[in-house]
Motif scaffolding. Structure first.
Motif, PDB file in Angstrom:
ATOM      1  N   GLY A  42       0.787  -1.233   0.000  1.00 13.73           N
ATOM      2  CA  GLY A  42       0.000   0.000   0.000  1.00 13.73           C
ATOM      3  C   GLY A  42       0.814   1.274   0.000  1.00 13.73           C
ATOM      4  N   ALA A  47      -1.546   6.795  -2.463  1.00 15.58           N
ATOM      5  CA  ALA A  47      -2.066   6.530  -1.122  1.00 15.58           C
ATOM      6  C   ALA A  47      -1.666   7.627  -0.141  1.00 15.58           C
ATOM      7  CB  ALA A  47      -1.572   5.186  -0.616  1.00 15.58           C
ATOM      8  N   VAL A  53      -6.462   9.689  -4.061  1.00  8.77           N
ATOM      9  CA  VAL A  53      -6.862   8.368  -3.584  1.00  8.77           C
ATOM     10  C   VAL A  53      -7.900   7.711  -4.499  1.00  8.77           C
ATOM     11  CG1 VAL A  53      -8.718   9.054  -2.026  1.00  8.77           C
ATOM     12  CG2 VAL A  53      -7.317   7.062  -1.483  1.00  8.77           C
ATOM     13  N   LEU A  56      -6.806   4.867  -6.526  1.00  5.51           N
ATOM     14  CA  LEU A  56      -6.577   3.566  -5.897  1.00  5.51           C
ATOM     15  C   LEU A  56      -7.789   2.657  -6.020  1.00  5.51           C
ATOM     16  CD1 LEU A  56      -4.813   4.707  -2.614  1.00  5.51           C
ATOM     17  CD2 LEU A  56      -3.764   3.645  -4.603  1.00  5.51           C
ATOM     18  N   VAL A  96      -6.576   3.019   3.712  1.00  4.06           N
ATOM     19  CA  VAL A  96      -5.771   3.567   2.610  1.00  4.06           C
ATOM     20  C   VAL A  96      -6.680   4.219   1.572  1.00  4.06           C
ATOM     21  CG1 VAL A  96      -4.197   2.933   0.730  1.00  4.06           C
ATOM     22  CG2 VAL A  96      -3.900   1.919   2.979  1.00  4.06           C
TER      23      VAL A  96
END
Length: 122
Positions: A42, A47, A53, A56, A96
């Motif tokens: 991660g 992140a 984000v 992700l 995360v």
């Protein structure tokens, strides 16, 4: 691969709770702890940047889960009524993927749970 050893504790899942538990247990040098995580570490740049984000989601760091249709209750404007539910697949888990958001629970949920168990302290 996992070394062929014996462990006192095996923790499955390196999300927030799994990592915290493994860290706390490993403070005792007499205890052998194995933390198993299905995803990676991660540690991507995305992140570490809250605005990035979203990149992700639908990545190798996400289980890419969807909630089941709940007609009239949730995701009513989505295709087939299914809502995307990002779940972390890396060390740190879903924390995360959470945009560094802090979310408090609905106070009525806590009140109803307290009534269920007759907890006047809440």
């Amino acid at each position: 691969s996992i070394p062929d050893e014996e462990y006192d504790f095996i923790i499955i899942g390196g999300g927030s709770a799994g990592c915290a538990l493994a860290s706390r247990l490993s403070e005792n040098s007499n205890i052998k702890v194995l933390l198993i995580e299905a995803g990676g570490d991660g540690r991507t740049l995305d992140a570490r940047i809250p605005a990035a984000v979203a990149k992700l989601q639908h990545s190798e760091n996400d289980w890419v889960d969807y909630i089941e249709p709940q007609p009239g209750r949730a995701c009513t404007q989505t295709i087939e009524g299914k809502g995307f539910w990002p779940r972390g697949k890396c060390l740190g888990g879903s924390s995360v993927l959470n945009y560094m958001a802090y979310v408090r629970g609905n106070s009525e949920d806590y009140e109803s749970w307290a009534r269920l168990v007759s907890d006047a302290k809440w």
